[in-house]
Design a protein around this motif. Structure first.
Motif, short mmCIF file in Angstrom:
data_model
loop_
_atom_site.label_atom_id
_atom_site.label_comp_id
_atom_site.label_asym_id
_atom_site.label_seq_id
_atom_site.Cartn_x
_atom_site.Cartn_y
_atom_site.Cartn_z
N LYS A 191 0.84 -1.20 0.00
CA LYS A 191 0.00 0.00 0.00
C LYS A 191 0.87 1.25 0.00
CE LYS A 191 -3.44 2.40 2.68
NZ LYS A 191 -4.31 2.50 3.79
N VAL A 192 0.52 2.22 -0.82
CA VAL A 192 1.27 3.48 -0.80
C VAL A 192 0.82 4.26 0.44
CG1 VAL A 192 1.61 5.68 -1.98
CG2 VAL A 192 1.54 3.56 -3.30
N VAL A 193 1.79 4.60 1.28
CA VAL A 193 1.44 5.28 2.53
C VAL A 193 1.92 6.73 2.57
CG1 VAL A 193 1.16 3.24 3.99
CG2 VAL A 193 3.45 4.17 3.61
N GLY A 194 2.63 7.14 1.54
CA GLY A 194 3.08 8.54 1.54
C GLY A 194 3.77 8.89 0.24
N LEU A 195 3.82 10.17 -0.03
CA LEU A 195 4.45 10.66 -1.25
C LEU A 195 5.14 11.97 -0.88
CD1 LEU A 195 4.69 10.37 -4.33
CD2 LEU A 195 2.39 11.26 -4.55
N THR A 196 6.48 11.99 -1.02
CA THR A 196 7.20 13.23 -0.68
C THR A 196 8.01 13.66 -1.91
OG1 THR A 196 8.95 11.85 0.23
CG2 THR A 196 7.39 12.78 1.80
N SER A 197 8.56 14.85 -1.87
CA SER A 197 9.28 15.35 -3.06
C SER A 197 10.57 16.03 -2.65
CB SER A 197 8.43 16.38 -3.80
OG SER A 197 7.13 15.92 -3.95
N ASN A 198 11.60 15.92 -3.53
CA ASN A 198 12.76 16.81 -3.40
C ASN A 198 12.78 17.69 -4.66
OD1 ASN A 198 13.87 15.30 -5.49
ND2 ASN A 198 14.97 13.94 -4.09
N ASP A 199 13.89 18.37 -4.93
CA ASP A 199 13.91 19.30 -6.06
C ASP A 199 13.60 18.62 -7.40
OD1 ASP A 199 14.56 21.18 -4.31
OD2 ASP A 199 16.71 21.27 -4.77
N LYS A 200 14.13 17.39 -7.55
CA LYS A 200 14.06 16.73 -8.86
C LYS A 200 12.94 15.69 -8.95
CE LYS A 200 17.46 14.47 -10.70
NZ LYS A 200 18.57 13.76 -10.19
N ASP A 201 12.82 14.91 -7.89
CA ASP A 201 11.98 13.71 -7.95
C ASP A 201 10.88 13.68 -6.89
OD1 ASP A 201 13.13 12.45 -10.09
OD2 ASP A 201 14.67 11.47 -8.86
N HIS A 202 9.93 12.78 -7.14
CA HIS A 202 8.95 12.45 -6.10
C HIS A 202 9.32 11.08 -5.55
CE1 HIS A 202 6.56 15.82 -7.32
NE2 HIS A 202 6.51 15.39 -8.57
N LEU A 203 9.05 10.90 -4.27
CA LEU A 203 9.42 9.66 -3.60
C LEU A 203 8.15 8.99 -3.08
CD1 LEU A 203 12.16 8.38 -2.96
CD2 LEU A 203 12.07 9.51 -0.73
N VAL A 204 7.90 7.75 -3.56
CA VAL A 204 6.71 7.00 -3.13
C VAL A 204 7.12 6.09 -1.98
CG1 VAL A 204 4.99 5.29 -3.83
CG2 VAL A 204 5.75 7.03 -5.46
N HIS A 205 6.39 6.13 -0.89
CA HIS A 205 6.67 5.24 0.25
C HIS A 205 5.58 4.18 0.28
CE1 HIS A 205 9.33 8.45 1.83
NE2 HIS A 205 8.43 9.22 1.24
N TYR A 206 5.98 2.91 0.29
CA TYR A 206 4.97 1.85 0.26
C TYR A 206 5.30 0.74 1.25
CZ TYR A 206 8.43 -0.39 -2.76
OH TYR A 206 9.59 -0.92 -3.26
N THR A 207 4.25 0.04 1.70
CA THR A 207 4.46 -1.01 2.70
C THR A 207 5.02 -2.26 2.02
OG1 THR A 207 2.21 -1.78 2.39
CG2 THR A 207 2.57 -0.26 4.21
#
Ligand SMILES: Cc1cc2nc3c(=O)[nH]c(=O)nc-3n(C[C@H](O)[C@H](O)[C@H](O)COP(=O)(O)OP(=O)(O)OC[C@H]3O[C@@H](n4cnc5c(N)ncnc54)[C@H](O)[C@@H]3O)c2cc1C
Length: 254
Positions: free
Chosen positions: A26-42
């Motif tokens: 399950k995707v539990v979060g989505l964060t971003s830095n300058d270039k990319d998005h980061l998907v956090h999943y279980t």
């Protein structure tokens, strides 16, 4: 198509295209830095995995969160908010609550599986124009043959073990005995992922802001696809209505 045929079709598409599908995750979060998005999943054993990309397409659908009735007992183990066709229904007394596709499809399947079917709907008659036309003949036939006990203009008030209290509009309230209850009264999308990515939302209606021509949200590189978009536009949710989304997104990637 039936639910099983649709699943089979999706499996075929996924293997033909060689898609990498991370199941039971399950995707539990989505964060971003300058270039990319980061998907956090279980992952297994409570671990959290991460995947990064410059573009993220959120296609989490419109059926994530069931609309709860807020009545006592709706969290009991014999009460369900999604239909479960694999349960043993033969000779069981099953109450289905709701008057749209999910409920009518469930009633039809339960009749087929020889359950004793009770159908409760809050309206005086079904909203037939909003129900898939091919579901209705089967439903009508079963109803005519006395295979569905209908209680229209009723809403459940409480569920206690195997007893459901129905509040009746106009008639006497009643208590019915059932083995299982399906509360199929509508669903809504889950916006938690988009919120965790700080995607801006509309102040009044609390929906994500996006450009309908590109399907990109106000957060650059995060796109919406499928039913999650239709909910916003108030269109009828169907596969046909979302077919073009993939191409639109491909043409607008960062
Ligand atoms: C009973 C019923 C019958 C229907 N019959 C038809 C029909 O005959 N014809 C038709 O055209 N349409 C039909 N529809 C509508 C159709 O199902 C939708 O239009 C279609 O499935 C939408 O596709 P989607 O990819 O946008 O979302 P979905 O199919 O809902 O897929 C979203 C996926 O995202 C996953 N997800 C959500 N949040 C997360 C998260 N945080 N992490 C990981 N995964 C997540 C969900 O588990 C789900 O697998 C029906 C719908 C229902 C409920």
């Amino acid at each position: 198509p039936t639910r099983e045929q649709y699943l089979e079709y999706l499996n075929k598409v996924s293997s033909r295209l060689g898609l990498v599908v991370k199941q039971h995750s399950k995707v539990v979060g989505l964060t971003s830095n300058d270039k990319d998005h980061l998907v956090h999943y279980t992952k297994k054993r409570g671990k959290i995995g991460e995947a990064c990309a410059p573009n993220i397409v959120v296609a989490s659908g419109g059926y994530y969160a069931p609309q709860l009735l807020g009545i006592p007992g709706e969290d009991q183990p014999n009460v369900y908010h999604y239909f479960r066709s694999e349960l043993p229904f033969h000779n069981e007394r099953v109450l289905v609550v709701g008057g749209r596709n999910s409920a009518i499809e469930a009633v039809n399947t339960l009749v087929e599986k020889k359950a004793e079917v009770i159908h409760s709907y809050r309206g005086a008659r079904l909203p037939r124009k909003k129900i898939k036309p091919w579901l209705l003949p089967k439903f009508d036939k079963a109803r005519k043959r006395g295979l569905i006990r209908t209680f229209y203009r009723t809403v459940p008030r409480s569920i206690h073990n195997k007893q459901v209290k129905l509040k009746s509009d106009g008639k006497k309230n009643m208590t019915i005995d059932v083995d299982r209850v399906f509360l199929l009264t509508g669903y809504g999308p889950d916006y938690a992922t988009l919120k965790s990515a700080s995607v801006p939302f509309h102040k009044r209606n609390q929906r994500p802001l996006f450009n309908p021509r590109t399907l990109e949200t106000k957060k650059s590189g995060i796109f919406l696809c499928g039913t999650i978009v239709l909910k916003w536009q108030g269109e009828k949710a169907s596969i046909d209505n979302t077919r073009g989304h993939g191409k639109i997104i491909l043409n607008n990637l960062r």
